[in-house]
Scaffold this motif. Structure first.
Motif, PDB file in Angstrom:
ATOM      1  N   VAL A   8     -20.213   0.652 -58.688  1.00 55.63           N
ATOM      2  CA  VAL A   8     -18.622   0.128 -58.308  1.00 55.63           C
ATOM      3  C   VAL A   8     -18.534  -1.500 -58.141  1.00 55.63           C
ATOM      4  CG1 VAL A   8     -18.198   2.092 -56.786  1.00 55.63           C
ATOM      5  CG2 VAL A   8     -19.210  -0.147 -55.656  1.00 55.63           C
ATOM      6  N   LYS A  12     -16.242  -4.027 -53.385  1.00 56.59           N
ATOM      7  CA  LYS A  12     -16.157  -2.543 -52.706  1.00 56.59           C
ATOM      8  C   LYS A  12     -17.363  -2.373 -52.189  1.00 56.59           C
ATOM      9  CE  LYS A  12     -12.009  -1.559 -54.401  1.00 56.59           C
ATOM     10  NZ  LYS A  12     -10.924  -1.452 -53.419  1.00 56.59           N
ATOM     11  N   LEU A  16     -16.464   0.368 -49.178  1.00 54.81           N
ATOM     12  CA  LEU A  16     -17.304   1.795 -49.354  1.00 54.81           C
ATOM     13  C   LEU A  16     -18.510   2.040 -48.516  1.00 54.81           C
ATOM     14  CD1 LEU A  16     -17.195   4.324 -51.102  1.00 54.81           C
ATOM     15  CD2 LEU A  16     -18.721   3.093 -52.841  1.00 54.81           C
ATOM     16  N   THR A  80     -11.713   4.972 -52.112  1.00 61.71           N
ATOM     17  CA  THR A  80     -12.225   3.532 -51.869  1.00 61.71           C
ATOM     18  C   THR A  80     -12.581   2.409 -53.040  1.00 61.71           C
ATOM     19  OG1 THR A  80     -13.341   4.465 -49.985  1.00 61.71           O
ATOM     20  CG2 THR A  80     -13.672   2.539 -50.081  1.00 61.71           C
ATOM     21  N   ALA A  81     -12.945   3.070 -54.000  1.00 67.56           N
ATOM     22  CA  ALA A  81     -13.414   2.223 -55.087  1.00 67.56           C
ATOM     23  C   ALA A  81     -12.349   1.948 -56.536  1.00 67.56           C
ATOM     24  CB  ALA A  81     -14.624   2.603 -55.698  1.00 67.56           C
ATOM     25  N   THR A  83      -9.383   0.708 -58.113  1.00 67.95           N
ATOM     26  CA  THR A  83      -8.055  -0.227 -58.234  1.00 67.95           C
ATOM     27  C   THR A  83      -7.227   0.173 -59.301  1.00 67.95           C
ATOM     28  OG1 THR A  83      -8.974  -1.607 -59.904  1.00 67.95           O
ATOM     29  CG2 THR A  83      -9.743  -2.219 -57.722  1.00 67.95           C
ATOM     30  N   ASP A  88     -13.752  -0.375 -62.772  1.00 70.09           N
ATOM     31  CA  ASP A  88     -13.873   0.344 -61.546  1.00 70.09           C
ATOM     32  C   ASP A  88     -15.209   1.072 -61.096  1.00 70.09           C
ATOM     33  OD1 ASP A  88     -11.467  -0.560 -60.291  1.00 70.09           O
ATOM     34  OD2 ASP A  88     -10.298   1.540 -60.625  1.00 70.09           O
TER      35      ASP A  88
END
Ligand SMILES: Nc1ncnc2c1ncn2[C@@H]1O[C@H](COP(=O)(O)OP(=O)(O)OP(=O)(O)O)[C@@H](O)[C@H]1O
Ligand SMILES: [Mg+2]
Length: 112
Positions: A8, A12, A16, A80-81, A83, A88
């Motif tokens: 990631v 993050k 994360l 969470t990771a 975008t 990504d």
């Protein structure tokens, strides 16, 4: 048991880590890595050899989880990771043959 490897964005790392701590995971390993994905990035010739000059910094999470935890873990990583922009990251899932806790010699599910 499966190993989930997630690569990631460095930004993050903390979000994360926090999100994964909320799942009841038994442990995790984090490393700073460099890599490239589908865009391959730029290449240059240096003294006749091709060199990749844009291996971008990323963070790698390695999580060994029980089979029941695989879906929640992957869902959490994506939530969470992501975008939505290129870069990504990626999630790889591997089968795990065995786990041994060195302190006790326990193996299998209890040792995860
Ligand atoms: N096939 C692969 N093998 C090993 N590592 C990979 C692979 N694809 C991506 N990675 C790792 O994941 C990181 C992020 O990849 P990235 O998100 O750019 O993948 P992508 O396939 O190019 O997707 P996107 O088009 O969304 O950028 C890379 O920098 C690299 O470290
Ligand atoms: Mg990419």
């Amino acid at each position: 048991m499966k190993k989930i490897e997630a690569i990631v964005r460095p930004s993050k790392l903390e979000p994360l880590k926090d999100a994964l701590m909320h799942l009841d995971l038994k442990g995790m390993t984090i490393s700073e890595v460099r890599g490239c994905g589908n865009q391959h990035g730029w290449k240059e010739y240096y003294r006749g050899s091709e060199v990749a000059v844009n291996m971008l910094p990323k963070v790698k999470f390695e999580l060994v989880v029980t089979d029941e935890m695989v879906k929640d873990t992957i869902d959490t990583i994506i939530e969470t990771a992501k975008t939505g922009e290129v870069g990504d990251g990626k999630i790889f899932v591997y089968p795990i043959e065995d786990v041994i806790r060195i302190r006790t010699g326990e193996s299998g599910y209890v040792a995860v």
